[in-house]
Design a protein around this motif. Sequence first.
Motif, PDB file in Angstrom:
ATOM      1  N   GLY A 232     -11.967  -7.306   6.969  1.00 58.45           N
ATOM      2  CA  GLY A 232     -10.708  -7.339   6.375  1.00 58.45           C
ATOM      3  C   GLY A 232     -10.742  -7.044   4.867  1.00 58.45           C
ATOM      4  N   LYS A 234      -8.410  -6.317   0.679  1.00 57.26           N
ATOM      5  CA  LYS A 234      -7.514  -5.643   0.035  1.00 57.26           C
ATOM      6  C   LYS A 234      -8.040  -4.633  -0.848  1.00 57.26           C
ATOM      7  N   SER A 245      -1.378  -2.178  -3.342  1.00 55.31           N
ATOM      8  CA  SER A 245      -2.298  -2.792  -2.848  1.00 55.31           C
ATOM      9  C   SER A 245      -2.120  -2.770  -1.422  1.00 55.31           C
ATOM     10  N   THR A 247      -3.543  -4.234   2.502  1.00 56.36           N
ATOM     11  CA  THR A 247      -4.192  -4.982   3.503  1.00 56.36           C
ATOM     12  C   THR A 247      -4.866  -4.425   4.713  1.00 56.36           C
TER      13      THR A 247
END
Length: 313
Positions: A232, A234, A245, A247
């Motif tokens: 994971g 950003k 931005s 995720t």
Amino acid sequence: MEFKDYYQILGVSPDAETSDIKTAYRKLARKFHPDLNPGEEAEAKFKEVAEAWEVLKDPERRAEYDELRQYGGRQREFRPPPGWQSASGAGAEQFSGDFSDFFNSIFGGGFQHREREWSGGFRAGGQDVEIEMPVFLEETIHDARKPVEYEIPVIENGQLHYQRKSLKVTIPAGVADGERIRVKGQGAPGSGGGPAGDLYLHVRLVPHPVFDVEGHNLLVTVPVAPWEAALGAKVVVPTLDGKISLTVAPNSQSGQKLRVRGKGLAGKGGRGDLFAVLKVVMPPGAAAGTTELWQQLAEKAAFDPRAEWSKHS
């Protein structure tokens, strides 16, 4: 009354596209324009060409004419069928001008958009001008003022020449590729005090180096490292309004789409969406020690990405 074959007058086939008919009309109208060819013969030919275009440019009138052509083309002396009445709404009150008895017997009028006063001088509307207008995607999300330069045909002292013209036009928000924008009165000047023609802008959206277009939605490919997809992360993603931005969830897959509402192209129902398409990419080269780490990961994960194939073989 003689039957007039408008297709023959313009030199086109009965199944010709409207764009081809328009091209033929413009060519002949210029050839027989009274300002360039003084005399009754050229004037009569110009009127005949204009009459043919007035009928064939309109889908409803053309359909009516084609029906009468099947009926009247075989007659030496043309008479409309008993009870004939134009269904296109082209009544005499809509027209002004001087067209043939044949035209008047069918449509009951004269020339709708090109006014002519044959007694007391020649009066005609100017020629329309059509050009392509490149538009960037960024310019479609708000109204944009853009400079335009083009040439218009001008007749002076019986001579035809082209004059360069510059102006700024407003491109409305939400404009689509292939759309046609009319700028009234910015075409070629009329003759004898007639109205100027119009300028038509054909919108061509310029391909974007980052975004692909699907209707009012945009697609952007977002490269992610293998560890970003696994753990994971950003990530910063471009939009037409600036950077945002996003995720990336752990265990994301290549080809997975992340939807960002309202960041697409403008439309009548509001703006479309932006879809960020994840693409897992490998580092350009193996840094010292990374090969061993990949090997350890492969052994520990014990993952076969092609396991599904064995079920079908």
